[in-house]
Scaffold this motif. Sequence first.
Motif, mmCIF file in Angstrom:
data_model
loop_
_atom_site.group_PDB
_atom_site.id
_atom_site.type_symbol
_atom_site.label_atom_id
_atom_site.label_comp_id
_atom_site.label_asym_id
_atom_site.label_seq_id
_atom_site.Cartn_x
_atom_site.Cartn_y
_atom_site.Cartn_z
ATOM 1 N N MET A 179 8.876 1.753 -15.899
ATOM 2 C CA MET A 179 7.898 1.029 -15.736
ATOM 3 C C MET A 179 7.356 1.698 -14.382
ATOM 4 O O MET A 179 7.731 1.940 -13.394
ATOM 5 N N PHE A 180 5.863 1.431 -14.668
ATOM 6 C CA PHE A 180 5.106 1.952 -13.641
ATOM 7 C C PHE A 180 4.394 0.630 -12.905
ATOM 8 O O PHE A 180 3.609 0.200 -13.524
ATOM 9 N N VAL A 181 4.557 0.592 -11.651
ATOM 10 C CA VAL A 181 4.017 -0.504 -10.649
ATOM 11 C C VAL A 181 3.505 0.215 -9.510
ATOM 12 O O VAL A 181 4.060 1.016 -8.983
ATOM 13 N N GLY A 182 2.511 -0.814 -8.755
ATOM 14 C CA GLY A 182 2.106 -0.275 -7.446
ATOM 15 C C GLY A 182 0.843 0.419 -7.486
ATOM 16 O O GLY A 182 0.401 0.833 -8.661
ATOM 17 N N SER A 183 0.116 0.425 -6.333
ATOM 18 C CA SER A 183 -1.434 1.098 -6.217
ATOM 19 C C SER A 183 -1.028 2.021 -4.811
ATOM 20 O O SER A 183 -0.434 1.634 -3.914
ATOM 21 N N PHE A 184 -1.548 3.297 -5.107
ATOM 22 C CA PHE A 184 -1.235 4.110 -4.061
ATOM 23 C C PHE A 184 -2.493 4.960 -3.697
ATOM 24 O O PHE A 184 -2.751 5.928 -4.636
ATOM 25 N N PRO A 185 -3.165 4.928 -2.799
ATOM 26 C CA PRO A 185 -4.371 5.655 -2.234
ATOM 27 C C PRO A 185 -3.771 7.308 -1.943
ATOM 28 O O PRO A 185 -2.945 7.391 -1.319
ATOM 29 N N LEU A 186 -4.406 7.979 -2.599
ATOM 30 C CA LEU A 186 -4.050 9.388 -2.596
ATOM 31 C C LEU A 186 -5.280 10.315 -2.377
ATOM 32 O O LEU A 186 -6.483 9.729 -2.743
ATOM 33 N N ARG A 187 -5.142 11.706 -2.167
ATOM 34 C CA ARG A 187 -6.212 12.633 -2.277
ATOM 35 C C ARG A 187 -6.006 13.789 -3.235
ATOM 36 O O ARG A 187 -4.931 14.409 -3.211
ATOM 37 N N LEU A 188 -6.903 14.213 -3.607
ATOM 38 C CA LEU A 188 -7.094 15.566 -4.700
ATOM 39 C C LEU A 188 -7.273 16.591 -3.675
ATOM 40 O O LEU A 188 -7.981 16.550 -2.569
ATOM 41 N N ASP A 189 -6.664 17.614 -3.760
ATOM 42 C CA ASP A 189 -6.838 18.941 -3.190
ATOM 43 C C ASP A 189 -7.802 19.777 -3.815
ATOM 44 O O ASP A 189 -8.334 19.220 -4.609
ATOM 45 N N GLU A 190 -8.039 20.789 -2.889
ATOM 46 C CA GLU A 190 -9.541 21.624 -3.512
ATOM 47 C C GLU A 190 -9.172 22.024 -4.832
ATOM 48 O O GLU A 190 -10.020 22.324 -5.595
ATOM 49 N N LYS A 191 -7.773 22.230 -5.258
ATOM 50 C CA LYS A 191 -7.546 22.786 -6.787
ATOM 51 C C LYS A 191 -7.563 21.700 -7.833
ATOM 52 O O LYS A 191 -7.097 21.803 -8.965
ATOM 53 N N ALA B 245 -13.651 11.018 -15.050
ATOM 54 C CA ALA B 245 -13.346 9.669 -14.046
ATOM 55 C C ALA B 245 -14.036 9.761 -12.938
ATOM 56 O O ALA B 245 -14.037 8.743 -12.056
ATOM 57 N N GLY B 246 -15.149 10.676 -12.763
ATOM 58 C CA GLY B 246 -15.630 10.850 -11.215
ATOM 59 C C GLY B 246 -14.779 11.059 -10.150
ATOM 60 O O GLY B 246 -14.890 10.522 -9.010
ATOM 61 N N LEU B 247 -13.732 11.669 -10.517
ATOM 62 C CA LEU B 247 -12.899 12.173 -9.396
ATOM 63 C C LEU B 247 -13.156 13.233 -8.479
ATOM 64 O O LEU B 247 -13.595 14.312 -8.813
ATOM 65 N N ASP B 248 -13.314 12.934 -7.021
ATOM 66 C CA ASP B 248 -13.660 14.128 -6.345
ATOM 67 C C ASP B 248 -12.699 14.344 -5.098
ATOM 68 O O ASP B 248 -12.029 15.338 -5.270
ATOM 69 N N ARG B 249 -12.321 13.328 -4.164
ATOM 70 C CA ARG B 249 -11.368 13.816 -3.158
ATOM 71 C C ARG B 249 -10.348 12.377 -3.119
ATOM 72 O O ARG B 249 -9.201 12.652 -3.319
ATOM 73 N N ASP B 250 -10.857 11.298 -3.002
ATOM 74 C CA ASP B 250 -10.102 10.158 -2.697
ATOM 75 C C ASP B 250 -9.862 9.313 -4.014
ATOM 76 O O ASP B 250 -10.726 9.096 -4.720
ATOM 77 N N VAL B 251 -8.435 9.122 -4.311
ATOM 78 C CA VAL B 251 -8.057 8.607 -5.659
ATOM 79 C C VAL B 251 -7.158 7.578 -5.437
ATOM 80 O O VAL B 251 -6.712 7.310 -4.281
ATOM 81 N N VAL B 252 -6.808 6.741 -6.216
ATOM 82 C CA VAL B 252 -6.028 5.564 -6.224
ATOM 83 C C VAL B 252 -5.095 5.712 -7.562
ATOM 84 O O VAL B 252 -5.797 5.857 -8.653
ATOM 85 N N VAL B 253 -3.749 5.743 -7.589
ATOM 86 C CA VAL B 253 -2.843 5.869 -8.620
ATOM 87 C C VAL B 253 -2.376 4.662 -8.705
ATOM 88 O O VAL B 253 -1.726 4.081 -7.880
ATOM 89 N N VAL B 254 -2.502 4.047 -10.131
ATOM 90 C CA VAL B 254 -2.185 2.528 -10.337
ATOM 91 C C VAL B 254 -1.130 2.507 -11.282
ATOM 92 O O VAL B 254 -1.496 3.020 -12.420
ATOM 93 N N GLY B 255 -0.130 1.982 -10.937
ATOM 94 C CA GLY B 255 0.950 1.645 -11.979
ATOM 95 C C GLY B 255 0.762 0.564 -12.910
ATOM 96 O O GLY B 255 0.228 -0.685 -12.364
ATOM 97 N N VAL B 256 0.768 0.785 -14.385
ATOM 98 C CA VAL B 256 0.291 -0.249 -15.310
ATOM 99 C C VAL B 256 1.119 -0.437 -16.513
ATOM 100 O O VAL B 256 0.952 0.080 -17.402
ATOM 101 N N ASP B 257 2.489 -0.715 -16.098
ATOM 102 C CA ASP B 257 3.586 -0.969 -16.830
ATOM 103 C C ASP B 257 3.976 0.363 -17.616
ATOM 104 O O ASP B 257 4.839 0.946 -16.994
ATOM 105 N N THR B 258 3.479 0.805 -18.734
ATOM 106 C CA THR B 258 4.084 1.725 -19.381
ATOM 107 C C THR B 258 3.281 2.982 -19.422
ATOM 108 O O THR B 258 3.388 3.976 -20.024
ATOM 109 N N ARG B 259 2.182 2.886 -18.267
ATOM 110 C CA ARG B 259 1.192 4.207 -17.826
ATOM 111 C C ARG B 259 0.942 3.842 -16.343
ATOM 112 O O ARG B 259 1.178 2.818 -16.061
ATOM 113 N N PHE B 260 0.437 4.945 -16.158
ATOM 114 C CA PHE B 260 -0.472 4.910 -14.606
ATOM 115 C C PHE B 260 -1.722 5.366 -14.886
ATOM 116 O O PHE B 260 -2.276 5.953 -15.943
ATOM 117 N N GLU B 261 -2.484 4.889 -14.009
ATOM 118 C CA GLU B 261 -3.987 5.170 -14.158
ATOM 119 C C GLU B 261 -4.415 5.825 -12.841
ATOM 120 O O GLU B 261 -3.682 5.530 -11.804
#
Length: 144
Positions: free
Chosen positions: A1-13, A98-114
């Motif tokens: 199960m995926f739970v929680g939310s995590f602020p993260l960063r994309l690197d230049e790649k 998804a408009g992802l540039d640098r700052d992202v949030v990974v969110v657990g949503v039960d059987t997937r994460f977003e």
Amino acid sequence: MFVGSFPLRLDEKGRVALPVRFRDQVSAGMVITKGQERCLYGLTLERVAEVQRARAAAVASDTAKARALSRLGFGSMAELEPDRAGRITIPASLREYAGLDRDVVVVGVDTRFEIWDSAAWDAYVAEQEAEYAAMESEGMPTLS
């Protein structure tokens, strides 16, 4: 199960280190695909197979709707394996969707994460929290 939310960063790649809690669940491989509300869905390969079996049982496979779902769904998927550091590289086309540039949030949503753009996630949460707080019985199920 995926739970929680995590602020993260994309690197230049275009790489993001998955939360440690998620890494074991996706170690055998995973997919990233377009999600609703312009986020990305991360699913285990096992979950993709489950969803496809359920979809095939629910929708006749020879309909235009079934073909469109399969084409758009499978066609936008990227099969990935996290590297030794637990990072995945998100393809440019999916980052753009998804408009992802640098700052992202990974969110657990039960059987997937977003994976959300951080500002888009903040706006979504602000919009949804008042409605969520006012729900009577549709909120979190009891765990008894």
